[in-house]
Write a protein that holds these residues in place. Sequence first.
Motif, mmCIF file in Angstrom:
data_model
loop_
_atom_site.group_PDB
_atom_site.id
_atom_site.type_symbol
_atom_site.label_atom_id
_atom_site.label_comp_id
_atom_site.label_asym_id
_atom_site.label_seq_id
_atom_site.Cartn_x
_atom_site.Cartn_y
_atom_site.Cartn_z
ATOM 1 N N LEU A 177 0.777 -1.332 -0.085
ATOM 2 C CA LEU A 177 -0.008 0.004 0.052
ATOM 3 C C LEU A 177 1.024 1.259 -0.063
ATOM 4 N N TYR A 178 0.639 2.030 -0.955
ATOM 5 C CA TYR A 178 1.392 3.527 -1.026
ATOM 6 C C TYR A 178 0.280 4.340 -0.616
ATOM 7 N N ASN A 179 0.755 5.709 -0.215
ATOM 8 C CA ASN A 179 -0.140 6.761 0.283
ATOM 9 C C ASN A 179 -1.299 6.182 1.461
ATOM 10 N N PRO A 180 -0.821 5.608 2.458
ATOM 11 C CA PRO A 180 -1.893 4.721 3.180
ATOM 12 C C PRO A 180 -2.565 5.659 4.177
ATOM 13 N N SER A 181 -2.239 6.887 4.220
ATOM 14 C CA SER A 181 -2.856 7.882 5.372
ATOM 15 C C SER A 181 -2.490 9.400 5.071
ATOM 16 N N SER A 182 -3.258 10.107 5.394
ATOM 17 C CA SER A 182 -2.698 11.796 5.532
ATOM 18 C C SER A 182 -3.774 12.360 6.447
ATOM 19 N N LYS A 183 -3.581 13.599 6.739
ATOM 20 C CA LYS A 183 -4.346 14.338 7.711
ATOM 21 C C LYS A 183 -5.962 14.098 7.413
ATOM 22 N N SER A 184 -6.299 14.397 6.047
ATOM 23 C CA SER A 184 -7.545 14.872 5.591
ATOM 24 C C SER A 184 -8.092 13.157 5.366
ATOM 25 N N ARG A 185 -7.448 12.030 5.492
ATOM 26 C CA ARG A 185 -7.933 10.713 5.406
ATOM 27 C C ARG A 185 -7.266 9.866 6.141
ATOM 28 N N ALA A 186 -7.245 10.102 7.646
ATOM 29 C CA ALA A 186 -6.536 9.378 8.620
ATOM 30 C C ALA A 186 -6.987 7.958 8.585
ATOM 31 N N ASP A 187 -8.369 7.711 8.236
ATOM 32 C CA ASP A 187 -8.693 6.214 8.585
ATOM 33 C C ASP A 187 -8.774 5.411 7.377
ATOM 34 N N TYR A 188 -8.203 5.661 6.320
ATOM 35 C CA TYR A 188 -8.080 4.851 4.956
ATOM 36 C C TYR A 188 -7.313 3.651 5.403
ATOM 37 N N LEU A 189 -6.135 3.531 6.042
ATOM 38 C CA LEU A 189 -5.510 2.216 6.202
ATOM 39 C C LEU A 189 -6.554 1.249 6.982
ATOM 40 N N GLN A 190 -7.181 2.038 7.963
ATOM 41 C CA GLN A 190 -7.975 0.920 8.745
ATOM 42 C C GLN A 190 -9.000 0.259 7.836
ATOM 43 N N LYS A 191 -9.855 1.382 6.814
ATOM 44 C CA LYS A 191 -10.785 0.893 5.916
ATOM 45 C C LYS A 191 -10.124 -0.387 5.045
ATOM 46 N N ALA A 192 -8.990 0.002 4.474
ATOM 47 C CA ALA A 192 -8.336 -0.965 3.745
ATOM 48 C C ALA A 192 -7.973 -2.462 4.462
ATOM 49 N N CYS A 193 -7.454 -2.182 5.782
ATOM 50 C CA CYS A 193 -7.416 -3.507 6.527
ATOM 51 C C CYS A 193 -8.925 -4.176 6.746
ATOM 52 N N ASP A 194 -9.883 -3.351 6.986
ATOM 53 C CA ASP A 194 -11.155 -4.299 7.085
ATOM 54 C C ASP A 194 -11.350 -4.877 5.752
ATOM 55 N N ILE A 195 -11.197 -4.353 4.653
ATOM 56 C CA ILE A 195 -11.454 -4.970 3.433
ATOM 57 C C ILE A 195 -10.929 -6.312 3.300
ATOM 58 N N VAL A 196 -9.553 -6.294 3.661
ATOM 59 C CA VAL A 196 -8.552 -7.364 3.749
ATOM 60 C C VAL A 196 -9.142 -8.546 4.544
ATOM 61 N N LEU A 197 -9.484 -8.046 5.662
ATOM 62 C CA LEU A 197 -9.823 -8.764 6.922
ATOM 63 C C LEU A 197 -11.077 -9.968 6.559
ATOM 64 N N LYS A 198 -11.659 -9.481 5.588
ATOM 65 C CA LYS A 198 -12.959 -10.276 5.392
ATOM 66 C C LYS A 198 -12.345 -11.677 4.437
#
Length: 240
Positions: free
Chosen positions: A156-177
Amino acid sequence: MLCVVGIGAGNREGMTFAAHQAIERSELIVGYTKYVELVRELFPDKQFASTGMRQERERVEFALREAADKTVALVCSGDPQLYGMAGLAYELSEGFPDVGIEVVSGVTAAFSGGAVLGSPLTHDFAVISLSDLLTPAEKIRRRLECAAECDMVIVLYNPSSKSRADYLQKACDIVLKHRSGATVCGYVRNIGRDGQESRVLTLSELRDTAVDMFTTVYIGNSETKVIDGKMVTPRGYRNV
């Protein structure tokens, strides 16, 4: 001539000899401000021009104009093809028929960071950027879903920023399925630069880990394991 140059992680040790030569023979170095500052330290006698974030088109057009009568190096971090300026340079080159383009490959973060963690990319893998500035969020989610479902290692590139701090968490939730929370993962921050840090952890732990735009994240497949503290994905050579 416009040389689109991948500078790797930005330090001399991570730069290929070909990239160093291309910059050395160029009269003007153009790039994103942060990357230009990295290169300026290595080539203090060169002429430089830089632009900020989200000014990619202007940057490339400027480099092409300048390359009409001189050799210009357009520098990108890692490799210029992977989320870099090589493709855009070719797209815009129709307006500059007298300018030749040479792409000089560099070591992308997936590989330089993978080496820090061990060898997570010994088998098939997918590289996905979580930035939705240029790619629709739904397309990113679908790509994550497909990569997770077919058991590929995911970088994963660009996994997070100040405006989208929860993007990595959301990505992990997809993979955890599709994968266990115990799946071996890792991340490296500031690859090859001052303050480099890395960690091997589980997918469940990764989900609740804070990262930034200078972090590259690795999610292992079902066979990825920890060997002497390193993240390793076997390819199966021992079974042949």
